[in-house]
Scaffold this motif. Sequence first.
Motif, PDB file in Angstrom:
ATOM      1  N   PRO A 121       0.837  -1.204   0.000  1.00  0.00           N
ATOM      2  CA  PRO A 121       0.000   0.000   0.000  1.00  0.00           C
ATOM      3  C   PRO A 121       0.870   1.252   0.000  1.00  0.00           C
ATOM      4  O   PRO A 121       1.874   1.321   0.713  1.00  0.00           O
ATOM      5  N   VAL A 122       0.513   2.219  -0.839  1.00  0.00           N
ATOM      6  CA  VAL A 122       1.285   3.471  -0.918  1.00  0.00           C
ATOM      7  C   VAL A 122       0.468   4.669  -0.454  1.00  0.00           C
ATOM      8  O   VAL A 122       1.029   5.733  -0.190  1.00  0.00           O
ATOM      9  N   LEU A 136      -2.765   0.389  -3.659  1.00  0.00           N
ATOM     10  CA  LEU A 136      -1.491  -0.300  -3.778  1.00  0.00           C
ATOM     11  C   LEU A 136      -0.625   0.366  -4.836  1.00  0.00           C
ATOM     12  O   LEU A 136      -1.065   1.251  -5.562  1.00  0.00           O
ATOM     13  N   GLY A 137       0.625  -0.082  -4.925  1.00  0.00           N
ATOM     14  CA  GLY A 137       1.571   0.524  -5.850  1.00  0.00           C
ATOM     15  C   GLY A 137       1.171   0.416  -7.308  1.00  0.00           C
ATOM     16  O   GLY A 137       1.628   1.205  -8.134  1.00  0.00           O
ATOM     17  N   SER A 138       0.311  -0.527  -7.642  1.00  0.00           N
ATOM     18  CA  SER A 138      -0.176  -0.683  -9.016  1.00  0.00           C
ATOM     19  C   SER A 138      -1.396   0.174  -9.303  1.00  0.00           C
ATOM     20  O   SER A 138      -1.861   0.237 -10.437  1.00  0.00           O
ATOM     21  N   ILE A 167      -3.826   6.283 -10.752  1.00  0.00           N
ATOM     22  CA  ILE A 167      -2.924   5.145 -10.970  1.00  0.00           C
ATOM     23  C   ILE A 167      -1.497   5.634 -11.196  1.00  0.00           C
ATOM     24  O   ILE A 167      -0.536   5.073 -10.653  1.00  0.00           O
ATOM     25  N   LYS A 168      -1.350   6.695 -11.987  1.00  0.00           N
ATOM     26  CA  LYS A 168      -0.009   7.254 -12.225  1.00  0.00           C
ATOM     27  C   LYS A 168       0.616   7.726 -10.909  1.00  0.00           C
ATOM     28  O   LYS A 168       1.807   7.508 -10.657  1.00  0.00           O
ATOM     29  N   LEU A 173       4.415   7.017  -6.257  1.00  0.00           N
ATOM     30  CA  LEU A 173       4.602   6.826  -4.815  1.00  0.00           C
ATOM     31  C   LEU A 173       5.302   5.503  -4.520  1.00  0.00           C
ATOM     32  O   LEU A 173       6.108   5.408  -3.587  1.00  0.00           O
ATOM     33  N   ALA A 174       5.007   4.464  -5.322  1.00  0.00           N
ATOM     34  CA  ALA A 174       5.635   3.156  -5.112  1.00  0.00           C
ATOM     35  C   ALA A 174       7.132   3.187  -5.416  1.00  0.00           C
ATOM     36  O   ALA A 174       7.887   2.360  -4.905  1.00  0.00           O
TER      37      ALA A 174
END
Length: 260
Positions: A121-122, A136-138, A167-168, A173-174
């Motif tokens: 999670p980001v 999440l990162g995706s 999403i971007k 953040l990920a």
Amino acid sequence: MAMLKVVKPSEHQEEEPRRLRRSGRWKLWLTVIVLLVAMLSVLFFRSSLSRIQQIEVEGNVYIDRSAVIEAAELSIGSHFFASSAASVEQRIVANLNAVEHAKVEKRFPGTIRLIVDEYDPVAYELLDDGSVQALLGSGAEIPLKDRGLPAEKPMLTEWEGKEEEKIKLCRVLASVPDSLLSDLSEITPTPTESYPDKIRLYTRSRFEVETTVSLLKDKLEILGGITETQSPGFIDLLEADYFMPFVNAENESEEGEQAP
């Protein structure tokens, strides 16, 4: 008086029938073996030994076990050898955007083990109805239900209807170390004609920041340097970097009001 000549068969002539007999026996045995293997194969593939009897799922935190099995396109009773481990792994990752990696182990007879590695999670998102979901990162959205909120993750607000931009942001953040994100408390979109991916950040150290999703990764170190050395204020991190303490801004506003 004529003499009868007895001609003995040569060794070559005697060996030829023997070779033919041996060859015939080998062909017979080969036929028997092939038929036996074929019969055993038919019996095996019709038996429960060739079927999936148990499916184990490990590593899933945010995704339900049933969702992982469905993404793998497996079911109890289906053929154990129907799909290779590699193809099942590809299906899981392709069907679940919350999964970064997957590993499949087959244990005969009948057990398949699915091990998933989810994106971390980001951020979290506050929805219009007051509920909160993990991002999440995706960019995958995970309803939290009874799960708590881990500390030091920014909250996203006012992002509904901006899925592509969100999403971007999650992917950016990920890619950033947690140490650079720990001070971020809230992120909201503030697009303009000049900066369609412009965002506003609020920090736990009481700074207000404007930048863009595309610039965020490169600007976070600059942001950290300002927040660690300056008093709270407004920071503009676009093409040029600009900082104004809130105290100075308030004084300028008061002086403007007092001017005749």
